[in-house]
Design a protein around this motif. Structure first.
Motif, PDB file in Angstrom:
ATOM      1  N   ARG A   1      -5.088  77.768  11.423  1.00 34.36           N
ATOM      2  CA  ARG A   1      -4.333  76.881  12.326  1.00 34.36           C
ATOM      3  C   ARG A   1      -4.193  75.512  11.662  1.00 34.36           C
ATOM      4  N   LEU A   2      -3.348  75.469  10.638  1.00 33.20           N
ATOM      5  CA  LEU A   2      -3.190  74.270   9.826  1.00 33.20           C
ATOM      6  C   LEU A   2      -1.725  73.851   9.828  1.00 33.20           C
ATOM      7  N   CYS A   3      -1.468  72.568  10.063  1.00 38.72           N
ATOM      8  CA  CYS A   3      -0.102  72.047  10.030  1.00 38.72           C
ATOM      9  C   CYS A   3       0.420  72.157   8.600  1.00 38.72           C
ATOM     10  N   GLY A   4       1.603  72.699   8.447  1.00 44.31           N
ATOM     11  CA  GLY A   4       2.193  72.867   7.122  1.00 44.31           C
ATOM     12  C   GLY A   4       2.739  71.589   6.530  1.00 44.31           C
ATOM     13  N   ASN A   5       2.812  70.537   7.320  1.00 45.62           N
ATOM     14  CA  ASN A   5       3.364  69.279   6.835  1.00 45.62           C
ATOM     15  C   ASN A   5       2.285  68.291   6.415  1.00 45.62           C
TER      16      ASN A   5
ATOM     17  N   ASP B   1       3.908  79.642  10.933  1.00 42.46           N
ATOM     18  CA  ASP B   1       3.196  78.915   9.880  1.00 42.46           C
ATOM     19  C   ASP B   1       2.257  79.825   9.103  1.00 42.46           C
ATOM     20  N   ARG B   2       1.631  80.771   9.776  1.00 44.14           N
ATOM     21  CA  ARG B   2       0.760  81.719   9.057  1.00 44.14           C
ATOM     22  C   ARG B   2       1.568  82.540   8.062  1.00 44.14           C
ATOM     23  N   THR B   3       2.794  82.904   8.445  1.00 48.78           N
ATOM     24  CA  THR B   3       3.666  83.635   7.523  1.00 48.78           C
ATOM     25  C   THR B   3       4.007  82.763   6.316  1.00 48.78           C
ATOM     26  N   MET B   4       4.292  81.480   6.565  1.00 48.24           N
ATOM     27  CA  MET B   4       4.572  80.563   5.460  1.00 48.24           C
ATOM     28  C   MET B   4       3.369  80.446   4.525  1.00 48.24           C
ATOM     29  N   TRP B   5       2.171  80.291   5.105  1.00 49.66           N
ATOM     30  CA  TRP B   5       0.958  80.168   4.284  1.00 49.66           C
ATOM     31  C   TRP B   5       0.727  81.450   3.494  1.00 49.66           C
ATOM     32  N   LYS B   6       1.025  82.589   4.106  1.00 51.57           N
ATOM     33  CA  LYS B   6       0.842  83.865   3.401  1.00 51.57           C
ATOM     34  C   LYS B   6       1.832  83.965   2.235  1.00 51.57           C
ATOM     35  N   ASN B   7       3.091  83.555   2.464  1.00 55.13           N
ATOM     36  CA  ASN B   7       4.100  83.570   1.392  1.00 55.13           C
ATOM     37  C   ASN B   7       3.716  82.643   0.246  1.00 55.13           C
TER      38      ASN B   7
ATOM     39  N   ASP C   1      15.656  80.134  -1.894  1.00 53.63           N
ATOM     40  CA  ASP C   1      14.872  81.359  -1.762  1.00 53.63           C
ATOM     41  C   ASP C   1      13.462  81.172  -2.303  1.00 53.63           C
ATOM     42  N   LEU C   2      13.324  80.400  -3.380  1.00 51.88           N
ATOM     43  CA  LEU C   2      12.016  80.206  -3.994  1.00 51.88           C
ATOM     44  C   LEU C   2      11.120  79.274  -3.194  1.00 51.88           C
ATOM     45  N   VAL C   3      11.655  78.151  -2.720  1.00 49.55           N
ATOM     46  CA  VAL C   3      10.809  77.162  -2.065  1.00 49.55           C
ATOM     47  C   VAL C   3      11.070  77.023  -0.579  1.00 49.55           C
ATOM     48  N   GLY C   4      12.089  77.687  -0.062  1.00 50.12           N
ATOM     49  CA  GLY C   4      12.442  77.535   1.342  1.00 50.12           C
ATOM     50  C   GLY C   4      11.370  78.024   2.293  1.00 50.12           C
ATOM     51  N   GLU C   5      10.604  79.017   1.891  1.00 52.15           N
ATOM     52  CA  GLU C   5       9.585  79.585   2.760  1.00 52.15           C
ATOM     53  C   GLU C   5       8.212  78.960   2.545  1.00 52.15           C
ATOM     54  N   LEU C   6       8.134  77.979   1.685  1.00 47.82           N
ATOM     55  CA  LEU C   6       6.856  77.311   1.456  1.00 47.82           C
ATOM     56  C   LEU C   6       6.637  76.232   2.507  1.00 47.82           C
ATOM     57  N   PRO C   7       5.386  75.988   2.862  1.00 48.02           N
ATOM     58  CA  PRO C   7       5.112  74.864   3.764  1.00 48.02           C
ATOM     59  C   PRO C   7       5.576  73.557   3.117  1.00 48.02           C
ATOM     60  N   PRO C   8       6.026  72.596   3.929  1.00 46.60           N
ATOM     61  CA  PRO C   8       6.527  71.330   3.368  1.00 46.60           C
ATOM     62  C   PRO C   8       5.533  70.632   2.443  1.00 46.60           C
ATOM     63  N   VAL C   9       4.239  70.716   2.740  1.00 49.37           N
ATOM     64  CA  VAL C   9       3.249  70.048   1.893  1.00 49.37           C
ATOM     65  C   VAL C   9       3.265  70.637   0.480  1.00 49.37           C
ATOM     66  N   LEU C  10       3.495  71.933   0.344  1.00 50.17           N
ATOM     67  CA  LEU C  10       3.561  72.547  -0.982  1.00 50.17           C
ATOM     68  C   LEU C  10       4.892  72.262  -1.664  1.00 50.17           C
TER      69      LEU C  10
ATOM     70  N   ASP D   1      -0.477  77.560  20.677  1.00 44.55           N
ATOM     71  CA  ASP D   1       0.097  78.262  19.523  1.00 44.55           C
ATOM     72  C   ASP D   1       1.442  77.686  19.103  1.00 44.55           C
ATOM     73  N   VAL D   2       2.130  77.027  20.002  1.00 41.58           N
ATOM     74  CA  VAL D   2       3.412  76.392  19.713  1.00 41.58           C
ATOM     75  C   VAL D   2       3.349  74.980  20.264  1.00 41.58           C
ATOM     76  N   GLY D   3       3.788  74.018  19.481  1.00 38.28           N
ATOM     77  CA  GLY D   3       3.754  72.645  19.959  1.00 38.28           C
ATOM     78  C   GLY D   3       4.165  71.670  18.878  1.00 38.28           C
ATOM     79  N   VAL D   4       3.702  70.436  19.018  1.00 40.91           N
ATOM     80  CA  VAL D   4       4.008  69.370  18.067  1.00 40.91           C
ATOM     81  C   VAL D   4       2.692  68.864  17.491  1.00 40.91           C
ATOM     82  N   CYS D   5       2.639  68.720  16.178  1.00 42.90           N
ATOM     83  CA  CYS D   5       1.430  68.235  15.512  1.00 42.90           C
ATOM     84  C   CYS D   5       1.143  66.809  15.966  1.00 42.90           C
TER      85      CYS D   5
END
Length: 128
Positions: A87-91, A117-123, A7-16, A101-105
């Motif tokens: 528009r930043l890759c979370g990984n 990803d925007r929701t992840m960055w906001k969280n 719950d604490l880290v699951g919604e964070l981008p992988p880089v974080l 808007d949807v694809g592969v980095c």
């Protein structure tokens, strides 16, 4: 991984999430010193007498260094997020401007969805 940790880290981008592992190094060092003190009290007493006033710096100095590194890295990530217009890759932090808007980095091969990803960055308190 426990549900609380997910719950604490699951919604964070992988880089974080990867960045959070840096906290583990000084925490393990402090735990190791406490365990060593419990097992070898004579040795630790001599070390404490030798280090004297420097003991807090030895125990907590690495933690402050790691905190500085983490805060600096978080500022860099915030700046990269702003420059990419959200528009930043979370990984890998690749700027995904100009891509669908949807694809592969193209940098790391991770599937992305800009809205998710925007929701992840906001969280993660990266996005305003």
């Amino acid at each position: 991984m426990s549900d609380l940790l997910k719950d604490l880290v699951g919604e964070l981008p992988p880089v974080l999430r990867r960045l959070l592992w840096w906290w583990l190094v000084p925490v393990l060092a402090i735990v190791g010193l406490v365990v060593a003190w419990a097992i070898f009290p004579g040795w630790m007493s001599k070390a404490m007498m030798t280090l004297g006033a420097w003991m807090p710096l030895v125990l907590f100095g690495p933690q402050f260094v790691i905190m500085g590194i983490l805060f600096r890295r978080q500022r860099q990530i915030r700046r990269a997020y702003r420059e990419s217009g959200g528009r930043l890759c979370g990984n890998c932090l690749q700027n995904l401007s100009g891509l669908d808007d949807v694809g592969v980095c193209p940098e790391c091969g991770r599937a992305y969805d800009i809205e998710r990803d925007r929701t992840m960055w906001k969280n993660a308190n990266i996005a305003e």
